[in-house]
Design a protein around this motif. Structure first.
Motif, PDB file in Angstrom:
ATOM      1  N   GLN A  45       0.668  -1.427  -0.107  1.00 46.77           N
ATOM      2  CA  GLN A  45       0.301  -0.109   0.048  1.00 46.77           C
ATOM      3  C   GLN A  45       0.818   1.229  -0.138  1.00 46.77           C
ATOM      4  OE1 GLN A  45      -3.636  -0.181  -0.147  1.00 46.77           O
ATOM      5  NE2 GLN A  45      -3.041  -2.129  -0.643  1.00 46.77           N
ATOM      6  N   GLU A  48       0.097   4.727  -1.940  1.00 48.51           N
ATOM      7  CA  GLU A  48      -1.050   5.342  -1.790  1.00 48.51           C
ATOM      8  C   GLU A  48      -0.649   6.669  -0.818  1.00 48.51           C
ATOM      9  OE1 GLU A  48      -4.121   3.172   0.075  1.00 48.51           O
ATOM     10  OE2 GLU A  48      -4.484   1.944  -1.517  1.00 48.51           O
ATOM     11  N   TRP A  49       0.747   6.646  -0.238  1.00 51.54           N
ATOM     12  CA  TRP A  49       0.930   7.597   0.700  1.00 51.54           C
ATOM     13  C   TRP A  49       2.463   8.035   0.600  1.00 51.54           C
ATOM     14  CZ3 TRP A  49       4.762   6.636   4.264  1.00 51.54           C
ATOM     15  CH2 TRP A  49       5.074   5.306   4.723  1.00 51.54           C
ATOM     16  N   GLN A 168       1.194  12.596   4.465  1.00 46.00           N
ATOM     17  CA  GLN A 168       0.339  11.593   3.990  1.00 46.00           C
ATOM     18  C   GLN A 168       0.352  10.590   4.799  1.00 46.00           C
ATOM     19  OE1 GLN A 168       0.282  12.933  -0.700  1.00 46.00           O
ATOM     20  NE2 GLN A 168       1.425  10.963  -0.054  1.00 46.00           N
ATOM     21  N   ARG A 172      -3.036   9.097   7.322  1.00 44.32           N
ATOM     22  CA  ARG A 172      -3.188   7.820   7.301  1.00 44.32           C
ATOM     23  C   ARG A 172      -3.370   7.128   8.517  1.00 44.32           C
ATOM     24  NH1 ARG A 172      -3.336   4.189   2.749  1.00 44.32           N
ATOM     25  NH2 ARG A 172      -3.093   2.042   3.217  1.00 44.32           N
ATOM     26  N   ASN A 177      -6.352   3.637   9.608  1.00 40.33           N
ATOM     27  CA  ASN A 177      -6.509   2.649   8.562  1.00 40.33           C
ATOM     28  C   ASN A 177      -6.661   1.434   8.764  1.00 40.33           C
ATOM     29  OD1 ASN A 177      -5.552   1.305   5.980  1.00 40.33           O
ATOM     30  ND2 ASN A 177      -6.242   3.363   5.040  1.00 40.33           N
TER      31      ASN A 177
END
Length: 201
Positions: A45, A48-49, A168, A172, A177
């Motif tokens: 993931q 995503e950040w 970011q 999150r 998350n």
């Protein structure tokens, strides 16, 4: 100090004989240590950040250790970069501070024809619990980007990357998350890597 915005301090340091500056970024988040570790360890993931990471995937090789492949977008006109890194971690049994290290293993996979392999990279996360629901996060890094890239452009990225990535990451983990927490619970990789990690009670 290169910048101090939104509670994120970013430091850079010039090193003799090295074009790219070293960097350090530090922040405190209102999130438990386990949530932070879950996000950092959920490498798939990462795009995503984390700033300019286009792909992050595990590498299965016939050598001991945990490895990951990263595809990194480079600023125009430079070619995109990629890296193969070995991931290790260690925890201080008294403070519960967790260190996650990534070091380049550039020869582990064949070279991608459209990307420049990063020959040297060392980066690390330091996660320090400040209680049950507050955590300090530190990111350190230095690298040789390989190939040709204007030094001024590369060092602009060095200043931007930790600042944007940390901002970011903060959003999150403070949102709690659930994808990352599920990964921590269900992933064999996470269970193996984190089997001896202790969280504050």
């Amino acid at each position: 100090m290169a910048s101090n915005q939104q509670g994120i301090q970013v430091y850079t340091q010039s090193v003799e004989g090295q074009d790219l500056k070293n960097f350090r970024a530090v922040m405190t988040v209102n999130a438990p240590m386990q949530q932070v570790v879950a996000t950092l360890m959920n490498g798939d993931q990462m795009p995503e950040w984390f700033y300019n990471v286009l792909e992050s995937k595990p590498v299965t090789v016939q050598v001991a250790g945990h490895y990951r492949y990263l595809w990194i977008k480079a600023p125009w006109p430079a070619s995109d970069r990629d890296a193969v890194v070995k991931v290790n971690l260690a925890q201080d049994p008294k403070t519960l501070q967790l260190s996650i290290f990534a070091a380049a293993a550039p020869n582990l996979l064949p070279i991608h024809p459209d990307r420049v392999r990063i020959p040297r990279m060392q980066s690390g996360w330091t996660v320090t619990p400040l209680g049950k629901s507050r955590t300090q996060i530190q990111l350190d890094g230095n690298a040789d980007p390989g190939g040709r890239i204007p030094v001024i452009v590369a060092n602009i990225v060095v200043s931007m990357m930790p600042k944007i990535s940390m901002r970011q990451l903060k959003a999150r983990v403070e949102a709690g998350n659930q994808t990352d927490l599920a990964f921590l619970k269900n992933s064999a990789y996470a269970k193996d890597m984190l089997s001896n990690v202790v969280y504050p009670k």
